[in-house]
Design an enzyme around this catalytic site. Structure first.
Site, PDB file in Angstrom:
ATOM      1  N   GLY A  87      13.245  68.005  38.145  1.00  5.64           N
ATOM      2  CA  GLY A  87      13.456  69.767  38.296  1.00  5.64           C
ATOM      3  C   GLY A  87      12.455  69.952  37.146  1.00  5.64           C
ATOM      4  N   LEU A  88      13.145  71.308  36.347  1.00  4.20           N
ATOM      5  CA  LEU A  88      12.815  72.097  35.187  1.00  4.20           C
ATOM      6  C   LEU A  88      11.544  72.247  35.657  1.00  4.20           C
ATOM      7  CD1 LEU A  88      13.030  69.213  32.168  1.00  4.20           C
ATOM      8  CD2 LEU A  88      14.322  71.382  33.470  1.00  4.20           C
ATOM      9  N   CYS A  89      11.493  73.786  36.632  1.00  5.45           N
ATOM     10  CA  CYS A  89      10.478  73.797  37.572  1.00  5.45           C
ATOM     11  C   CYS A  89      11.150  75.779  37.750  1.00  5.45           C
ATOM     12  CB  CYS A  89       9.150  73.354  38.204  1.00  5.45           C
ATOM     13  SG  CYS A  89      10.559  72.007  39.429  1.00  5.45           S
ATOM     14  N   GLY A  90      12.262  75.885  37.140  1.00 10.65           N
ATOM     15  CA  GLY A  90      12.349  77.093  37.420  1.00 10.65           C
ATOM     16  C   GLY A  90      13.010  76.989  38.784  1.00 10.65           C
ATOM     17  N   PHE A  92      11.666  76.871  42.676  1.00  3.17           N
ATOM     18  CA  PHE A  92      10.754  76.534  42.809  1.00  3.17           C
ATOM     19  C   PHE A  92      11.624  75.746  44.027  1.00  3.17           C
ATOM     20  CE2 PHE A  92       8.034  72.675  44.030  1.00  3.17           C
ATOM     21  CZ  PHE A  92       6.997  73.741  44.943  1.00  3.17           C
TER      22      PHE A  92
END
Length: 298
Positions: A87-90, A92
């Protein structure tokens, strides 16, 4: 107002988090550069092959060797969901999942209702989401979840071959792919596109007599039996390269925003710290003055 120790602890916590987001942004920027180079080099080649394939199959009209272009009633379908492992990709991964849901609840709603919908996952995030919510109504294939651990053409070719074999044998009547289409570091379009059968070329009005003029040597059947699978494998590899670049671009943008937000929060916390410190100093002065006044009056 919070005491000085609480504010100091919060400032230290935000600074530590900011260091992490800065580091993740730099790592994503480095990975994005390599992924962007890979997809920008692959895309023109893959798009040209796809255009040629669609043109050829649109003009064969039931000839031999066109099984991958044959449209038939959709009794069984497969949706390939290509997300990231982390994760940690907005938003997306959420947007790719929404694209897959749009295909499931739209184009393949009847197939899903009959229990004949299969979902094949590349990347852990999509697999986790659908396995938790749709395990009872969807046939889930998780064999290729870790494909991004080694995203080589040889590995993606195995998935494409699996899909083509199932389509050829009639276990799938249609295959759709939901993935992130890379534009630049700030823009990733999440789409679901048909993979099988190969979409026909849409001719504009007045172009009904337009036909592809290809000369096949040594034979049409022999050439198509090798050419069509190779082009489809290349196209499927492009879907995965697009998603990989989109993931790194989205994560770099998200970590940059997180770093900027940390700066804003630190500024507010430092103002609060200075106010609390000033209030503490003022209280100490008042206590000293009050004590001195009490001594004088005694």
């Amino acid at each position: 107002m919070a005491n000085l120790k609480e504010v100091r602890d919060r400032i230290a916590s935000v600074q530590n988090t900011q260091q992490i987001t800065k580091a993740m942004k730099m790592v994503s920027a480095a990975k994005l550069r390599r992924a962007q180079d890979a997809i920008t080099q692959m895309r023109p080649y893959a798009n040209k092959l796809d255009s040629m394939l669609r043109n050829i199959l649109s003009n064969l009209e039931g000839d031999a060797g066109t099984v991958f272009g044959q449209e038939r009633p959709v009794e069984r379908a497969c949706i390939v969901v290509v997300t990231s492992n982390r994760g940690l990709c907005g938003a997306f991964n959420t947007n790719v999942i929404k694209a897959a849901l749009a295909a499931m609840n739209g184009k393949f709603a009847d197939v899903h209702a009959r229990g004949n919908l299969t979902m094949l996952f590349i990347g852990k995030k999509g697999n986790e989401y659908f396995k938790k919510r749709y395990a009872d109504s969807v046939n889930i294939i998780s064999d290729y979840v870790n494909l991004f651990d080694d995203l080589s053409f040889d590995n993606t070719k195995k998935v494409a071959t699996y899909l083509m074999d199932n389509f050829k044998d009639g276990r799938f009547d249609a295959v759709e792919v939901a993935y992130g289409e890379f534009r630049n570091a700030a823009i990733q379009n999440t789409v679901h596109v048909p993979f099988l059968p190969v979409p026909k070329v849409e001719m504009e009005e007045g172009d009904t007599n337009l036909r592809a003029d290809y000369i096949f040597e040594p034979s049409k059947e022999g050439l198509l039996s090798h050419l069509v699978p190779s082009i489809l494998q290349t196209q499927f590899h492009k879907f995965n390269l697009d998603t990989q670049a989109s993931e790194h671009g989205a994560r770099m943008t998200a970590m940059d925003s997180a770093t900027e937000n940390a700066n804003d929060l630190l500024r507010d916390l430092k103002i609060s710290y200075n106010k609390a410190r000033q209030e503490a100093i003022t209280n100490e002065i008042l206590e000293i003055v009050g004590g001195a006044a009490a001594l004088e009056s005694a």
